[in-house]
Design an enzyme around this catalytic site. Structure first.
Site, PDB file in Angstrom:
ATOM      1  CB  SER A 139      42.873  51.464  45.094  1.00  0.00           C
ATOM      2  OG  SER A 139      43.814  51.306  46.148  1.00  0.00           O
ATOM      3  CE1 TYR A 152      43.275  45.822  43.823  1.00  0.00           C
ATOM      4  CE2 TYR A 152      44.665  47.494  44.834  1.00  0.00           C
ATOM      5  CZ  TYR A 152      43.420  46.908  44.664  1.00  0.00           C
ATOM      6  OH  TYR A 152      42.313  47.424  45.324  1.00  0.00           O
TER       7      TYR A 152
HETATM    8  N1  NAP Z   1      39.374  46.699  50.976  1.00  0.00           N
HETATM    9  C1  NAP Z   1      40.239  47.651  50.691  1.00  0.00           C
HETATM   10  O1  NAP Z   1      41.143  47.987  51.484  1.00  0.00           O
HETATM   11  C2  NAP Z   1      40.138  48.400  49.392  1.00  0.00           C
HETATM   12  C3  NAP Z   1      40.865  49.592  49.259  1.00  0.00           C
HETATM   13  C4  NAP Z   1      40.809  50.298  48.062  1.00  0.00           C
HETATM   14  C5  NAP Z   1      40.009  49.818  47.035  1.00  0.00           C
HETATM   15  N2  NAP Z   1      39.309  48.650  47.189  1.00  0.00           N
HETATM   16  C6  NAP Z   1      38.489  48.196  46.058  1.00  0.00           C
HETATM   17  O2  NAP Z   1      37.153  48.125  46.473  1.00  0.00           O
HETATM   18  C7  NAP Z   1      36.459  47.158  45.674  1.00  0.00           C
HETATM   19  C8  NAP Z   1      35.706  46.207  46.591  1.00  0.00           C
HETATM   20  O3  NAP Z   1      36.644  45.456  47.357  1.00  0.00           O
HETATM   21  P1  NAP Z   1      36.317  44.882  48.800  1.00  0.00           P
HETATM   22  O4  NAP Z   1      37.389  45.309  49.699  1.00  0.00           O
HETATM   23  O5  NAP Z   1      34.896  45.167  49.137  1.00  0.00           O
HETATM   24  O6  NAP Z   1      36.542  43.307  48.504  1.00  0.00           O
HETATM   25  P2  NAP Z   1      35.634  42.025  48.668  1.00  0.00           P
HETATM   26  O7  NAP Z   1      34.901  42.023  49.948  1.00  0.00           O
HETATM   27  O8  NAP Z   1      36.540  40.893  48.358  1.00  0.00           O
HETATM   28  O9  NAP Z   1      34.535  42.190  47.489  1.00  0.00           O
HETATM   29  C9  NAP Z   1      34.867  41.993  46.165  1.00  0.00           C
HETATM   30  C10 NAP Z   1      33.600  41.935  45.340  1.00  0.00           C
HETATM   31  O10 NAP Z   1      33.973  41.732  43.972  1.00  0.00           O
HETATM   32  C11 NAP Z   1      33.139  40.735  43.422  1.00  0.00           C
HETATM   33  N3  NAP Z   1      33.786  40.025  42.329  1.00  0.00           N
HETATM   34  C12 NAP Z   1      35.025  39.463  42.299  1.00  0.00           C
HETATM   35  N4  NAP Z   1      35.193  38.791  41.149  1.00  0.00           N
HETATM   36  C13 NAP Z   1      34.048  38.941  40.436  1.00  0.00           C
HETATM   37  C14 NAP Z   1      33.596  38.447  39.183  1.00  0.00           C
HETATM   38  N5  NAP Z   1      34.365  37.677  38.403  1.00  0.00           N
HETATM   39  N6  NAP Z   1      32.331  38.785  38.778  1.00  0.00           N
HETATM   40  C15 NAP Z   1      31.538  39.559  39.548  1.00  0.00           C
HETATM   41  N7  NAP Z   1      31.923  40.060  40.732  1.00  0.00           N
HETATM   42  C16 NAP Z   1      33.155  39.728  41.178  1.00  0.00           C
HETATM   43  C17 NAP Z   1      32.841  39.801  44.588  1.00  0.00           C
HETATM   44  O11 NAP Z   1      31.632  39.097  44.319  1.00  0.00           O
HETATM   45  P3  NAP Z   1      31.547  37.516  43.971  1.00  0.00           P
HETATM   46  O12 NAP Z   1      32.786  36.859  44.498  1.00  0.00           O
HETATM   47  O13 NAP Z   1      30.292  37.062  44.622  1.00  0.00           O
HETATM   48  O14 NAP Z   1      31.450  37.477  42.484  1.00  0.00           O
HETATM   49  C18 NAP Z   1      32.667  40.793  45.726  1.00  0.00           C
HETATM   50  O15 NAP Z   1      31.343  41.227  45.784  1.00  0.00           O
HETATM   51  C19 NAP Z   1      37.545  46.471  44.833  1.00  0.00           C
HETATM   52  O16 NAP Z   1      37.585  47.056  43.554  1.00  0.00           O
HETATM   53  C20 NAP Z   1      38.846  46.793  45.572  1.00  0.00           C
HETATM   54  O17 NAP Z   1      39.934  46.794  44.704  1.00  0.00           O
HETATM   55  C21 NAP Z   1      39.352  47.943  48.339  1.00  0.00           C
END
Ligand code: NAP
Length: 244
Positions: A139, A152
């Site tokens: 990120s 974070y």
């Molecule tokens: N959205 C943004 O603005 C943004 C920006 C920069 C970086 N990111 C990064 O992108 C990545 C994906 O985020 P997103 O925005 O797509 O969020 P999201 O929709 O909340 O997805 C998060 C994913 O992580 C999985 N997860 C969480 N806890 C887990 C566990 N204990 N075991 C296995 N899987 C787990 C969830 O699956 P389950 O709950 O089914 O386990 C889900 O598939 C993250 O690393 C986030 O930090 C996001």
């Protein structure tokens, strides 16, 4: 259908958001994908809509002892491995005056230790097979220690350092190690934050897949490359006074 860039992939954190969309786009390109996450109902729905190319695997990345077996199961299902993407992540809301170890630990457990548990295995295997790509979703938040959500930021900064070190180990074996650094993307993680101009998740996934077979760190927007070059180089005593 053209030959896919990757024949066999594992996406960890595939049940929602960026990981889900990456899985959908990979499957559309003809890649067989093992989709990993805890919410099996979501993964099963994803598999149903993907023409037999997506194989759900229920797994909690914080149960570190179970990672080797899950990794082995996934590579067996795929009969090989060309790409691993670590997209699991959590970002609980943290108040400006809140210092909450439980929330902090949850972020370290999923965003950092889970990534290390999975990607160590990927690097070890790919070093031996001399082939493959390893991708982690970092990120822009990892570029500086911002006051809003210190841990974070910390997990994403540590993830970037880990990915650089892994790259420096395995690049000589023709394995690619790629860290992508998105800005805000419209997913469940950001849904309640009222962020305007978040990147659509489809666009983010397409951009991530474009660089997934490359070595290095990648921002998803050209403007971020410049903006965060400046942000990274602002002296700490000035950065402290800025509200970014
Ligand atoms: N959205 C943004 O603005 C943004 C920006 C920069 C970086 N990111 C990064 O992108 C990545 C994906 O985020 P997103 O925005 O797509 O969020 P999201 O929709 O909340 O997805 C998060 C994913 O992580 C999985 N997860 C969480 N806890 C887990 C566990 N204990 N075991 C296995 N899987 C787990 C969830 O699956 P389950 O709950 O089914 O386990 C889900 O598939 C993250 O690393 C986030 O930090 C996001």
């Amino acid at each position: 259908m053209a030959t896919p860039k990757f024949k066999r992939a594992i996406v960890v954190g595939a049940s929602s958001g960026i990981g889900r969309e990456l899985t959908i786009q990979l499957a559309k390109q003809g890649t067989s994908v093992v989709a990993v996450g805890r919410r099996m109902d979501r993964l099963a729905m994803l598999a149903e809509s993907a023409d037999g190319r997506v194989f759900p695997l229920q797994h909690d990345v914080t149960i570190y002892d179970s990672v080797p077996l899950a990794f082995q199961e996934a590579t067996k299902m795929l009969d090989g491995l060309d790409l691993v993407i670590y997209a699991s992540g959590v970002m609980p809301e943290v108040g400006f005056h809140e210092f909450n170890f439980e929330k902090d630990k949850a972020m370290v457990d999923v965003n950092l230790l889970g990534a290390i548990a999975w990607l160590n295995l990927a690097a070890e295997r790919m070093e031996q097979t001399k082939h493959g790509s390893i991708v982690a979703i970092g990120s822009v938040a990892g570029d500086r220690g911002r006051s809003g959500n210190p841990v974070y930021n910390t997990t994403k900064a540590a993830l970037a350092t880990y990915m650089e070190a892994i790259r420096n180990r395995v690049a000589r074996h023709d394995v690619k190690v790629c860290l992508v650094k998105p800005g805000p993307v419209a997913t469940e993680m950001t849904a309640n934050l009222g962020i305007k101009n978040a990147m659509p998740v489809e666009e983010a996934a397409t951009k991530i897949l474009k660089v997934a077979d490359k070595n290095g760190e990648f921002y998803l927007k050209f403007a971020h490359r410049i903006a965060f070059f400046i942000v990274r180089n602002i002296p700490s005593w000035i950065f402290r006074r800025l509200k970014i």
